[in-house]
Design a protein around this motif. Sequence first.
Motif, PDB file in Angstrom:
ATOM      1  N   LEU A 159       0.703  -1.131  -0.093  1.00 61.11           N
ATOM      2  CA  LEU A 159       0.109  -0.094  -0.023  1.00 61.11           C
ATOM      3  C   LEU A 159       0.805   1.073   0.047  1.00 61.11           C
ATOM      4  O   LEU A 159       0.598   2.270  -0.784  1.00 61.11           O
ATOM      5  CB  LEU A 159      -0.930  -0.025   1.344  1.00 61.11           C
ATOM      6  N   PHE A 160       1.935   1.102   0.701  1.00 61.47           N
ATOM      7  CA  PHE A 160       2.747   2.426   0.876  1.00 61.47           C
ATOM      8  C   PHE A 160       3.420   2.838  -0.703  1.00 61.47           C
ATOM      9  O   PHE A 160       3.333   3.685  -0.902  1.00 61.47           O
ATOM     10  CB  PHE A 160       3.781   2.133   1.881  1.00 61.47           C
ATOM     11  N   ASP A 161       3.848   1.622  -1.409  1.00 60.31           N
ATOM     12  CA  ASP A 161       4.426   1.886  -2.497  1.00 60.31           C
ATOM     13  C   ASP A 161       3.387   2.592  -3.435  1.00 60.31           C
ATOM     14  O   ASP A 161       3.606   3.300  -4.278  1.00 60.31           O
ATOM     15  CB  ASP A 161       4.971   0.581  -3.125  1.00 60.31           C
ATOM     16  N   TRP A 162       1.975   1.928  -3.491  1.00 60.79           N
ATOM     17  CA  TRP A 162       1.026   2.248  -4.173  1.00 60.79           C
ATOM     18  C   TRP A 162       0.729   3.753  -3.963  1.00 60.79           C
ATOM     19  O   TRP A 162       0.438   4.560  -4.970  1.00 60.79           O
ATOM     20  CB  TRP A 162      -0.118   1.374  -4.130  1.00 60.79           C
ATOM     21  N   LEU A 163       0.425   4.165  -2.681  1.00 62.59           N
ATOM     22  CA  LEU A 163       0.278   5.692  -2.383  1.00 62.59           C
ATOM     23  C   LEU A 163       1.326   6.558  -2.923  1.00 62.59           C
ATOM     24  O   LEU A 163       0.749   7.653  -3.658  1.00 62.59           O
ATOM     25  CB  LEU A 163       0.088   5.704  -1.061  1.00 62.59           C
ATOM     26  N   GLY A 164       2.474   6.088  -2.795  1.00 59.52           N
ATOM     27  CA  GLY A 164       3.490   7.064  -3.586  1.00 59.52           C
ATOM     28  C   GLY A 164       3.220   7.352  -5.056  1.00 59.52           C
ATOM     29  O   GLY A 164       3.464   8.283  -5.741  1.00 59.52           O
ATOM     30  N   ALA A 165       2.979   6.355  -5.666  1.00 59.64           N
ATOM     31  CA  ALA A 165       2.791   6.166  -7.123  1.00 59.64           C
ATOM     32  C   ALA A 165       1.371   6.839  -7.441  1.00 59.64           C
ATOM     33  O   ALA A 165       1.416   8.000  -8.368  1.00 59.64           O
ATOM     34  CB  ALA A 165       2.401   4.866  -7.754  1.00 59.64           C
ATOM     35  N   VAL A 166       0.362   7.051  -6.532  1.00 57.94           N
ATOM     36  CA  VAL A 166      -0.994   7.782  -6.682  1.00 57.94           C
ATOM     37  C   VAL A 166      -0.454   9.156  -6.576  1.00 57.94           C
ATOM     38  O   VAL A 166      -0.854  10.192  -7.368  1.00 57.94           O
ATOM     39  CB  VAL A 166      -2.043   7.342  -5.923  1.00 57.94           C
ATOM     40  N   PHE A 167       0.156   9.525  -5.445  1.00 57.03           N
ATOM     41  CA  PHE A 167       0.490  10.988  -5.204  1.00 57.03           C
ATOM     42  C   PHE A 167       1.389  11.606  -6.342  1.00 57.03           C
ATOM     43  O   PHE A 167       1.455  12.773  -6.210  1.00 57.03           O
ATOM     44  CB  PHE A 167       1.009  10.912  -3.809  1.00 57.03           C
TER      45      PHE A 167
END
Length: 340
Positions: A217-225
């Motif tokens: 999730l942490f990696d995914w949020l970085g991509a979304v932001f």
Amino acid sequence: MATLRRLREVPRHLLVCEKSNFGHDKSRHQRLVETHYYNYRVSFLIPECGILSKELKSLVMGTGPYYFVKNLPLHELISHEFINTFVKKGKLILSLDKDTYEETGLQGRPSQYSGRKIMKFIISIDLMDLSFNPDSKNCKRTSWSFKEKKPLKFDFLLAWHPTGAEESTMMSYFSSYQIQEHQPEIALSTLMDLPCPVLQSHALQGVPEAACSAQELFDWLGAVFSHVNLNNEPNNFISTYCCPQPSTVVSKAYLCTVTGFLLPEKISLLLEQLRRYFNEPKLAPWVSLSVQGFADSPVSWRENEHGFRKGGEHLYNFVIFNNQDYWLQMAVGANDDCPT
């Protein structure tokens, strides 16, 4: 409910993940937010949401102001008037190169990240001690150093959280210097058809074929932001990243990012309002709040020295679930420690 932690080391970074509940007696969510002082950016993501509530929008629009003061003499920050007007508690922490440190004539300590050859020093000055003991030897020596021996000047970003009916403001107090008032930059967007990881609040490390982990999730949020395309299309030569599995596609998600010099008191209010988001039934099973610190700030959390090396990262992220469970993720660079 016990707090669980998971540490993961990657090159030059440390990520700490833990889960708890906001109602838990030993939950440290409030203390962690309040002691992360130098906040540069805050972002929150709400799946299955297309319009921001008036309560959240009001908090977002009220995150400022902050101030930029050019060539401000350091001795202004240790004056009795400044401390009594703006400082309730705290310290002045200086991170100085070896030559400047020696020229001040003040007592400090080597940076814990100096290595074999010490080139950086830290000076900590208790402002309340100076205020209560203006005739002390320490106060006189500090004043002499900043006014006469080594009259340092810096460009400062300043932010202030008034706690009463004080009439003084930063603009009027520093009117004899070059001071500018700034408002944070606010970016609002609705993301359509967004692939989102499936999460289970009790499963910090994920469940095979059933739920994604906190790290994923942490990696995914970085991509979304960062507005990365998550479709992993064959003709996309910028990024091959895609949403971790299992995932679901949400029809819309609301993303808000605020950039500036943001006080922890304002972020604490945002966190509290996001907790209340689930007071009424919602389609979203969770929301997230991410906070980044200034890369070159002298401290990360509390008075912990922040070592700026290559990236200068120190950030945290809350994943808030609809049952008031939460995941807390903290990431720092090589020259830093996460708070315990």
